[in-house]
Write a protein that holds these residues in place. Structure first.
Motif, PDB file in Angstrom:
ATOM      1  N   SER A  57      -0.498   4.473  -9.395  1.00 57.04           N
ATOM      2  CA  SER A  57      -0.459   3.143  -8.788  1.00 57.04           C
ATOM      3  C   SER A  57      -1.571   3.042  -7.759  1.00 57.04           C
ATOM      4  CB  SER A  57       0.900   2.897  -8.120  1.00 57.04           C
ATOM      5  OG  SER A  57       0.955   1.601  -7.540  1.00 57.04           O
ATOM      6  N   VAL A  58      -2.168   1.861  -7.661  1.00 57.59           N
ATOM      7  CA  VAL A  58      -3.180   1.604  -6.650  1.00 57.59           C
ATOM      8  C   VAL A  58      -2.885   0.261  -6.000  1.00 57.59           C
ATOM      9  CG1 VAL A  58      -4.966   2.941  -7.813  1.00 57.59           C
ATOM     10  CG2 VAL A  58      -4.798   0.498  -8.251  1.00 57.59           C
ATOM     11  N   SER A  59      -3.382   0.100  -4.789  1.00 57.88           N
ATOM     12  CA  SER A  59      -3.307  -1.182  -4.092  1.00 57.88           C
ATOM     13  C   SER A  59      -4.724  -1.659  -3.831  1.00 57.88           C
ATOM     14  CB  SER A  59      -2.527  -1.036  -2.784  1.00 57.88           C
ATOM     15  OG  SER A  59      -3.083  -0.012  -1.976  1.00 57.88           O
ATOM     16  N   LEU A  60      -4.865  -2.936  -3.511  1.00 59.26           N
ATOM     17  CA  LEU A  60      -6.221  -3.465  -3.369  1.00 59.26           C
ATOM     18  C   LEU A  60      -6.249  -4.711  -2.507  1.00 59.26           C
ATOM     19  CD1 LEU A  60      -6.737  -6.204  -5.390  1.00 59.26           C
ATOM     20  CD2 LEU A  60      -6.116  -4.460  -7.062  1.00 59.26           C
ATOM     21  N   HIS A  61      -7.436  -4.989  -2.011  1.00 60.79           N
ATOM     22  CA  HIS A  61      -7.733  -6.237  -1.309  1.00 60.79           C
ATOM     23  C   HIS A  61      -8.684  -7.037  -2.188  1.00 60.79           C
ATOM     24  CE1 HIS A  61      -8.922  -9.168   1.600  1.00 60.79           C
ATOM     25  NE2 HIS A  61     -10.098  -8.626   1.867  1.00 60.79           N
ATOM     26  N   PRO A  62      -8.272  -8.199  -2.683  1.00 60.04           N
ATOM     27  CA  PRO A  62      -9.146  -8.956  -3.581  1.00 60.04           C
ATOM     28  C   PRO A  62     -10.321  -9.622  -2.882  1.00 60.04           C
ATOM     29  CG  PRO A  62      -7.152 -10.197  -3.140  1.00 60.04           C
ATOM     30  CD  PRO A  62      -6.968  -8.852  -2.503  1.00 60.04           C
ATOM     31  N   GLY A  63     -10.219  -9.797  -1.562  1.00 62.49           N
ATOM     32  CA  GLY A  63     -11.268 -10.480  -0.817  1.00 62.49           C
ATOM     33  C   GLY A  63     -10.750 -11.772  -0.211  1.00 62.49           C
ATOM     34  N   ILE A  64     -11.607 -12.436   0.513  1.00 62.36           N
ATOM     35  CA  ILE A  64     -11.283 -13.749   1.075  1.00 62.36           C
ATOM     36  C   ILE A  64     -11.614 -14.783   0.009  1.00 62.36           C
ATOM     37  CG2 ILE A  64     -11.700 -15.372   2.938  1.00 62.36           C
ATOM     38  CD1 ILE A  64     -10.450 -12.699   3.775  1.00 62.36           C
ATOM     39  N   ILE A  65     -10.590 -15.364  -0.583  1.00 60.51           N
ATOM     40  CA  ILE A  65     -10.770 -16.213  -1.756  1.00 60.51           C
ATOM     41  C   ILE A  65     -10.563 -17.678  -1.388  1.00 60.51           C
ATOM     42  CG2 ILE A  65     -10.173 -16.520  -4.179  1.00 60.51           C
ATOM     43  CD1 ILE A  65     -10.992 -13.657  -3.428  1.00 60.51           C
ATOM     44  N   GLN A  66     -11.453 -18.508  -1.848  1.00 61.92           N
ATOM     45  CA  GLN A  66     -11.330 -19.945  -1.651  1.00 61.92           C
ATOM     46  C   GLN A  66     -10.662 -20.587  -2.872  1.00 61.92           C
ATOM     47  OE1 GLN A  66     -12.185 -21.377   1.281  1.00 61.92           O
ATOM     48  NE2 GLN A  66     -12.682 -19.294   1.942  1.00 61.92           N
ATOM     49  N   GLY A  67      -9.833 -21.588  -2.635  1.00 61.03           N
ATOM     50  CA  GLY A  67      -9.309 -22.387  -3.736  1.00 61.03           C
ATOM     51  C   GLY A  67      -8.046 -21.862  -4.383  1.00 61.03           C
ATOM     52  N   THR A  68      -7.253 -21.033  -3.669  1.00 62.25           N
ATOM     53  CA  THR A  68      -5.972 -20.608  -4.227  1.00 62.25           C
ATOM     54  C   THR A  68      -4.834 -21.269  -3.461  1.00 62.25           C
ATOM     55  OG1 THR A  68      -5.520 -18.697  -2.795  1.00 62.25           O
ATOM     56  CG2 THR A  68      -7.054 -18.366  -4.642  1.00 62.25           C
ATOM     57  N   GLU A  69      -3.612 -21.163  -4.012  1.00 64.56           N
ATOM     58  CA  GLU A  69      -2.447 -21.769  -3.375  1.00 64.56           C
ATOM     59  C   GLU A  69      -1.822 -20.877  -2.312  1.00 64.56           C
ATOM     60  OE1 GLU A  69       0.398 -23.082  -6.217  1.00 64.56           O
ATOM     61  OE2 GLU A  69      -0.923 -24.557  -7.145  1.00 64.56           O
ATOM     62  N   LEU A  70      -2.348 -19.661  -2.163  1.00 60.41           N
ATOM     63  CA  LEU A  70      -1.749 -18.716  -1.222  1.00 60.41           C
ATOM     64  C   LEU A  70      -1.760 -19.243   0.205  1.00 60.41           C
ATOM     65  CD1 LEU A  70      -0.474 -15.898  -1.012  1.00 60.41           C
ATOM     66  CD2 LEU A  70      -2.762 -14.968  -0.613  1.00 60.41           C
ATOM     67  N   SER A  71      -2.772 -20.034   0.544  1.00 56.90           N
ATOM     68  CA  SER A  71      -2.916 -20.512   1.924  1.00 56.90           C
ATOM     69  C   SER A  71      -2.215 -21.843   2.182  1.00 56.90           C
ATOM     70  CB  SER A  71      -4.407 -20.648   2.254  1.00 56.90           C
ATOM     71  OG  SER A  71      -5.027 -21.572   1.383  1.00 56.90           O
ATOM     72  N   ARG A  72      -1.311 -22.249   1.298  1.00 57.22           N
ATOM     73  CA  ARG A  72      -0.712 -23.582   1.399  1.00 57.22           C
ATOM     74  C   ARG A  72       0.137 -23.770   2.654  1.00 57.22           C
ATOM     75  NH1 ARG A  72       1.681 -20.703  -2.600  1.00 57.22           N
ATOM     76  NH2 ARG A  72       3.943 -20.389  -2.588  1.00 57.22           N
TER      77      ARG A  72
ATOM     78  N   VAL B 168       0.839  -1.206   0.000  1.00 57.77           N
ATOM     79  CA  VAL B 168       0.000   0.000   0.000  1.00 57.77           C
ATOM     80  C   VAL B 168       0.870   1.250   0.000  1.00 57.77           C
ATOM     81  CG1 VAL B 168      -1.823   1.254   1.213  1.00 57.77           C
ATOM     82  CG2 VAL B 168      -1.802  -1.249   1.255  1.00 57.77           C
ATOM     83  N   LEU B 169       1.863   1.276   0.861  1.00 57.72           N
ATOM     84  CA  LEU B 169       2.756   2.438   0.943  1.00 57.72           C
ATOM     85  C   LEU B 169       3.509   2.653  -0.369  1.00 57.72           C
ATOM     86  CD1 LEU B 169       4.150   1.719   4.513  1.00 57.72           C
ATOM     87  CD2 LEU B 169       2.633   3.611   3.891  1.00 57.72           C
ATOM     88  N   PHE B 170       3.924   1.563  -0.990  1.00 63.38           N
ATOM     89  CA  PHE B 170       4.627   1.648  -2.270  1.00 63.38           C
ATOM     90  C   PHE B 170       3.735   2.265  -3.342  1.00 63.38           C
ATOM     91  CE2 PHE B 170       5.834  -0.842  -6.234  1.00 63.38           C
ATOM     92  CZ  PHE B 170       6.834   0.044  -6.604  1.00 63.38           C
ATOM     93  N   SER B 171       2.481   1.828  -3.411  1.00 66.69           N
ATOM     94  CA  SER B 171       1.547   2.397  -4.390  1.00 66.69           C
ATOM     95  C   SER B 171       1.376   3.896  -4.178  1.00 66.69           C
ATOM     96  CB  SER B 171       0.177   1.715  -4.289  1.00 66.69           C
ATOM     97  OG  SER B 171       0.185   0.453  -4.904  1.00 66.69           O
ATOM     98  N   ASN B 172       1.228   4.288  -2.926  1.00 62.36           N
ATOM     99  CA  ASN B 172       1.044   5.704  -2.635  1.00 62.36           C
ATOM    100  C   ASN B 172       2.251   6.526  -3.054  1.00 62.36           C
ATOM    101  OD1 ASN B 172      -1.363   4.902  -1.491  1.00 62.36           O
ATOM    102  ND2 ASN B 172      -0.701   5.172   0.629  1.00 62.36           N
ATOM    103  N   GLU B 173       3.433   5.986  -2.812  1.00 64.17           N
ATOM    104  CA  GLU B 173       4.648   6.732  -3.143  1.00 64.17           C
ATOM    105  C   GLU B 173       4.877   6.798  -4.652  1.00 64.17           C
ATOM    106  OE1 GLU B 173       7.985   9.080  -2.128  1.00 64.17           O
ATOM    107  OE2 GLU B 173       6.153   8.519  -1.071  1.00 64.17           O
TER     108      GLU B 173
END
Length: 326
Positions: A218-233, A201-206
């Motif tokens: 530049s913008v930053s974002l929260h995609p949401g609580i997502i089911q079925g991705t590898e991020l939570s492995r 977030v800070l990087f986008s702002n700068e």
């Protein structure tokens, strides 16, 4: 009038609305082999963009391209190898890309590591900060000249950073852990995740503060609580319990977590696609559920100008130090 989107909107619905802004654009997506990155790439390619998949594993990249081409044989999609845990790989990626492409309209920094065991990048940086922030910082820095050359007043170039509400739920209260970036003093996987996502977030702002006058936002974002991705492995039962414990202790944490509905992957990429294409996007904003946040789900230090400037300077010094040695 722009169509009103919601948390239930899909990436395809957003891209259809902004198909004129998608056609002919050259867009890089990191972490494009699976989950949100793959779906983001598919959506953008299906609506006329030339999408470059920045993926570490060659076999995974081939599978991703096959998946995209299966749904749209005419899609313009290519692969360049990228390991965000290696500055040398990042530098080679930019060299290869620059030899083949003369324009870059949008860079989508999507790849991430979440709550992993303590580990380090090839260059010795704590893994979550190293991949989620430093790797994307260096990639963006090397691509800046091409982004600025491509940008114009009617169509500003964009750097889209996929952050998370983790910056609010788990981010250190005082901001970035400058006194222990490499976790030599302590390591909590969720705090380190929050630290890295706050950095996004800070990087986008700068970026917006430094280059808005040159038609780069530049913008930053929260995609949401997502089911079925590898991020939570990396998250087992104990990791989930640790996260819940910190959320409950965080002022406003539990209410923030509970008011979010679980999203599908097509719904999860909608805000990313919006950030990449919508002409009314405001640089420096933090977006969620296809709208700019009015302060909800945001760390109190997100808008701290001095903190963002310091993060930029520290990140740049780490990059320059590596470059001088290599």
């Amino acid at each position: 009038m722009t169509k009103v989107f919601t948390a239930k909107t899909t990436g395809d619905e957003v891209a259809t609305e902004f198909v004129a802004q998608c056609k002919g654009k050259t867009i890089i997506v990191t972490g494009a082999n699976t989950g949100l990155g793959l779906e983001t790439s598919r959506v953008l390619a299906a609506h006329g963009a030339c999408v470059i998949l920045a993926i570490r594993n060659v076999n995974n990249a081939k599978i991703a391209i096959d998946n995209i081409k299966h749904s749209n044989p005419a899609a313009t999609v290519a692969f360049i190898q990228l390991d965000l845990a290696s500055f040398a790989s990042i530098r080679q990626f930019v060299k290869t890309f620059s030899n083949s492409y003369t324009k870059l309209h949008v860079l989508i920094n999507n790849a991430a590591v979440m709550a992993c065991p303590k580990s380090f990048t090839t260059d010795g940086f704590e893994m979550q900060f190293g991949v989620c922030h430093l790797g994307h910082f260096y990639l963006s820095k090397l691509l800046l000249p091409l982004l600025l050359e491509t940008a114009n007043l009617e169509c500003p170039a964009r750097i889209v950073n996929v952050s998370s509400d983790g910056q609010f739920l788990f981010g250190p209260p005082d901001g970035i852990l400058f006194d222990d970036l490499n976790a030599t003093k302590s390591y909590d996987p969720w705090v380190r995740y929050g630290n890295a996502k706050l950095a996004n977030v800070l990087f986008s702002n700068e970026v917006t503060r430094r280059y808005n006058s040159q038609n780069l936002i530049s913008v930053s974002l929260h995609p949401g609580i997502i089911q079925g991705t590898e991020l939570s492995r990396h998250i087992g039962l104990s990791g989930g319990f640790n996260a819940l414990r910190q959320i409950v202790r965080k002022s406003g944490g539990l209410s923030t977590a509970l008011r979010q509905r679980s999203k599908t992957i097509p719904e999860g990429v909608a805000t990313t696609v919006l950030a990449a294409l919508d002409p009314e996007i405001v640089g420096g904003g933090f977006y969620l559920d296809c709208k700019k946040s009015a302060g909800e789900s945001m760390h109190p230090m997100c808008d701290n100008v001095e903190l963002a400037r310091r993060l930029w300077d520290v990140s740049e010094s780490l990059v320059v130090e590596w470059e001088l040695k290599n």
